[in-house]
Scaffold this motif. Structure first.
Motif, PDB file in Angstrom:
ATOM      1  N   PHE A  48      -6.460  40.163 -11.369  1.00 34.35           N
ATOM      2  CA  PHE A  48      -7.154  38.922 -11.679  1.00 34.35           C
ATOM      3  C   PHE A  48      -7.732  38.322 -10.411  1.00 34.35           C
ATOM      4  CE2 PHE A  48      -2.674  38.019 -11.041  1.00 34.35           C
ATOM      5  CZ  PHE A  48      -2.707  37.041 -10.073  1.00 34.35           C
ATOM      6  N   ALA A  49      -8.501  37.258 -10.580  1.00 30.82           N
ATOM      7  CA  ALA A  49      -9.111  36.592  -9.440  1.00 30.82           C
ATOM      8  C   ALA A  49      -9.385  35.133  -9.750  1.00 30.82           C
ATOM      9  CB  ALA A  49     -10.419  37.279  -9.059  1.00 30.82           C
ATOM     10  N   ALA A  50      -9.484  34.378  -8.680  1.00 29.98           N
ATOM     11  CA  ALA A  50     -10.010  33.017  -8.730  1.00 29.98           C
ATOM     12  C   ALA A  50     -11.384  33.089  -8.069  1.00 29.98           C
ATOM     13  CB  ALA A  50      -9.098  32.066  -7.971  1.00 29.98           C
ATOM     14  N   VAL A  51     -12.294  32.243  -8.503  1.00 29.12           N
ATOM     15  CA  VAL A  51     -13.649  32.276  -7.943  1.00 29.12           C
ATOM     16  C   VAL A  51     -14.062  30.907  -7.428  1.00 29.12           C
ATOM     17  CG1 VAL A  51     -14.514  34.252  -9.240  1.00 29.12           C
ATOM     18  CG2 VAL A  51     -14.635  31.990 -10.257  1.00 29.12           C
ATOM     19  N   ASN A  52     -15.092  30.941  -6.614  1.00 28.78           N
ATOM     20  CA  ASN A  52     -15.640  29.727  -6.016  1.00 28.78           C
ATOM     21  C   ASN A  52     -16.187  28.801  -7.100  1.00 28.78           C
ATOM     22  OD1 ASN A  52     -18.741  30.129  -6.289  1.00 28.78           O
ATOM     23  ND2 ASN A  52     -17.961  32.112  -5.599  1.00 28.78           N
ATOM     24  N   PRO A  53     -16.374  27.530  -6.779  1.00 25.59           N
ATOM     25  CA  PRO A  53     -16.847  26.575  -7.790  1.00 25.59           C
ATOM     26  C   PRO A  53     -18.157  26.964  -8.473  1.00 25.59           C
ATOM     27  CG  PRO A  53     -15.966  25.390  -5.918  1.00 25.59           C
ATOM     28  CD  PRO A  53     -15.998  26.852  -5.523  1.00 25.59           C
ATOM     29  N   ASP A  54     -19.089  27.580  -7.738  1.00 17.87           N
ATOM     30  CA  ASP A  54     -20.363  27.969  -8.367  1.00 17.87           C
ATOM     31  C   ASP A  54     -20.154  29.016  -9.451  1.00 17.87           C
ATOM     32  OD1 ASP A  54     -21.808  26.220  -6.784  1.00 17.87           O
ATOM     33  OD2 ASP A  54     -22.338  27.747  -5.300  1.00 17.87           O
ATOM     34  N   LEU A  55     -19.398  30.067  -9.146  1.00 23.36           N
ATOM     35  CA  LEU A  55     -19.143  31.098 -10.147  1.00 23.36           C
ATOM     36  C   LEU A  55     -18.243  30.573 -11.269  1.00 23.36           C
ATOM     37  CD1 LEU A  55     -18.633  34.377  -8.069  1.00 23.36           C
ATOM     38  CD2 LEU A  55     -20.439  33.890  -9.708  1.00 23.36           C
ATOM     39  N   TYR A  56     -17.297  29.713 -10.918  1.00 24.80           N
ATOM     40  CA  TYR A  56     -16.389  29.155 -11.923  1.00 24.80           C
ATOM     41  C   TYR A  56     -17.163  28.337 -12.960  1.00 24.80           C
ATOM     42  CZ  TYR A  56     -12.345  26.780 -13.898  1.00 24.80           C
ATOM     43  OH  TYR A  56     -11.388  26.290 -14.767  1.00 24.80           O
ATOM     44  N   ASN A  57     -18.147  27.601 -12.501  1.00 25.31           N
ATOM     45  CA  ASN A  57     -19.084  26.873 -13.367  1.00 25.31           C
ATOM     46  C   ASN A  57     -18.376  26.063 -14.463  1.00 25.31           C
ATOM     47  OD1 ASN A  57     -21.556  25.996 -14.308  1.00 25.31           O
ATOM     48  ND2 ASN A  57     -21.917  27.826 -15.537  1.00 25.31           N
ATOM     49  N   ASN A  58     -17.518  25.158 -14.040  1.00 22.19           N
ATOM     50  CA  ASN A  58     -16.795  24.273 -14.962  1.00 22.19           C
ATOM     51  C   ASN A  58     -16.009  25.027 -16.037  1.00 22.19           C
ATOM     52  OD1 ASN A  58     -17.651  21.804 -13.776  1.00 22.19           O
ATOM     53  ND2 ASN A  58     -19.652  22.111 -14.705  1.00 22.19           N
ATOM     54  N   GLY A  59     -15.496  26.200 -15.668  1.00 18.87           N
ATOM     55  CA  GLY A  59     -14.644  26.953 -16.582  1.00 18.87           C
ATOM     56  C   GLY A  59     -15.340  28.006 -17.411  1.00 18.87           C
ATOM     57  N   THR A  60     -16.662  28.092 -17.321  1.00 15.52           N
ATOM     58  CA  THR A  60     -17.346  29.108 -18.129  1.00 15.52           C
ATOM     59  C   THR A  60     -17.030  30.529 -17.662  1.00 15.52           C
ATOM     60  OG1 THR A  60     -19.365  29.011 -16.810  1.00 15.52           O
ATOM     61  CG2 THR A  60     -19.250  27.567 -18.738  1.00 15.52           C
ATOM     62  N   ALA A  61     -16.503  30.666 -16.451  1.00 14.10           N
ATOM     63  CA  ALA A  61     -16.144  32.001 -15.939  1.00 14.10           C
ATOM     64  C   ALA A  61     -14.800  32.485 -16.472  1.00 14.10           C
ATOM     65  CB  ALA A  61     -16.114  31.988 -14.420  1.00 14.10           C
ATOM     66  N   CYS A  62     -14.006  31.611 -17.057  1.00 13.90           N
ATOM     67  CA  CYS A  62     -12.674  31.996 -17.539  1.00 13.90           C
ATOM     68  C   CYS A  62     -12.760  33.198 -18.483  1.00 13.90           C
ATOM     69  CB  CYS A  62     -11.997  30.828 -18.255  1.00 13.90           C
ATOM     70  SG  CYS A  62     -11.552  29.475 -17.159  1.00 13.90           S
ATOM     71  N   GLY A  63     -12.005  34.232 -18.151  1.00 15.56           N
ATOM     72  CA  GLY A  63     -11.977  35.430 -18.977  1.00 15.56           C
ATOM     73  C   GLY A  63     -13.057  36.447 -18.661  1.00 15.56           C
ATOM     74  N   ARG A  64     -14.034  36.076 -17.876  1.00 17.94           N
ATOM     75  CA  ARG A  64     -15.068  37.046 -17.500  1.00 17.94           C
ATOM     76  C   ARG A  64     -14.441  38.128 -16.627  1.00 17.94           C
ATOM     77  NH1 ARG A  64     -20.302  33.320 -16.127  1.00 17.94           N
ATOM     78  NH2 ARG A  64     -20.759  32.813 -18.298  1.00 17.94           N
ATOM     79  N   ARG A  65     -15.013  39.297 -16.721  1.00 17.85           N
ATOM     80  CA  ARG A  65     -14.509  40.419 -15.936  1.00 17.85           C
ATOM     81  C   ARG A  65     -15.578  40.846 -14.948  1.00 17.85           C
ATOM     82  NH1 ARG A  65     -10.644  44.054 -19.411  1.00 17.85           N
ATOM     83  NH2 ARG A  65     -10.834  45.129 -17.451  1.00 17.85           N
ATOM     84  N   TYR A  66     -15.145  41.080 -13.710  1.00 19.72           N
ATOM     85  CA  TYR A  66     -16.045  41.506 -12.653  1.00 19.72           C
ATOM     86  C   TYR A  66     -15.563  42.819 -12.053  1.00 19.72           C
ATOM     87  CZ  TYR A  66     -18.402  37.000 -12.643  1.00 19.72           C
ATOM     88  OH  TYR A  66     -19.134  35.905 -12.999  1.00 19.72           O
TER      89      TYR A  66
END
Length: 127
Positions: A48-66
């Motif tokens: 898993f990972a944590a991402v910077n605020p831009d990629l996190y985008n108010n939680g829309t990144a939750c569950g995305r896979r990179y």
């Protein structure tokens, strides 16, 4: 025979598109802290990972896979940190201190693509 060639060309083309869309960035690693911004106290597993605020985008990144691949050192202490291959991580958290295009990987994810002694590496990533 013609269908086989078309399938092979399609696979090669999709691989090239994936490589062409890779974004350069930086990866670090840390131990997980709970609750995570995305899943509270749920067990995040190991990749898993944590991402910077831009990629996190108010939680829309939750569950995305990179898909992440090490491309080189980001500091001088380990001049050749990369291991062959890539890792696929799921976004579970926000990394407030992370810079744009920075991922804070789980220790397991980081160690799959790089020597943990490096602590910080250059990467390419895509979703």
């Amino acid at each position: 025979m013609a269908q086989e060639r078309i399938i092979i060309l399609a696979v090669i083309a999709s691989s090239l598109i994936s490589v062409a869309c890779a974004v350069p960035g930086i990866a670090t690693f840390s131990t997980p802290t709970l609750p995570s911004a995305c899943y509270a106290f749920q067990d995040p597993g190991t990749l898993f990972a944590a991402v910077n605020p831009d990629l996190y985008n108010n939680g829309t990144a939750c569950g995305r896979r990179y898909r992440i691949r090490c491309t080189g050192p980001a500091n001088q202490n380990v001049p050749r940190p990369c291991r062959n291959g890539e890792v696929i991580v799921t976004i579970i958290d926000l990394c407030i201190a992370c810079q744009p295009d920075q991922f804070d990987l789980s220790a397991e994810a980081f160690s799959r693509i790089a020597d943990p002694n490096a602590a910080r590496i250059r990467i390419e990533y895509n979703e």
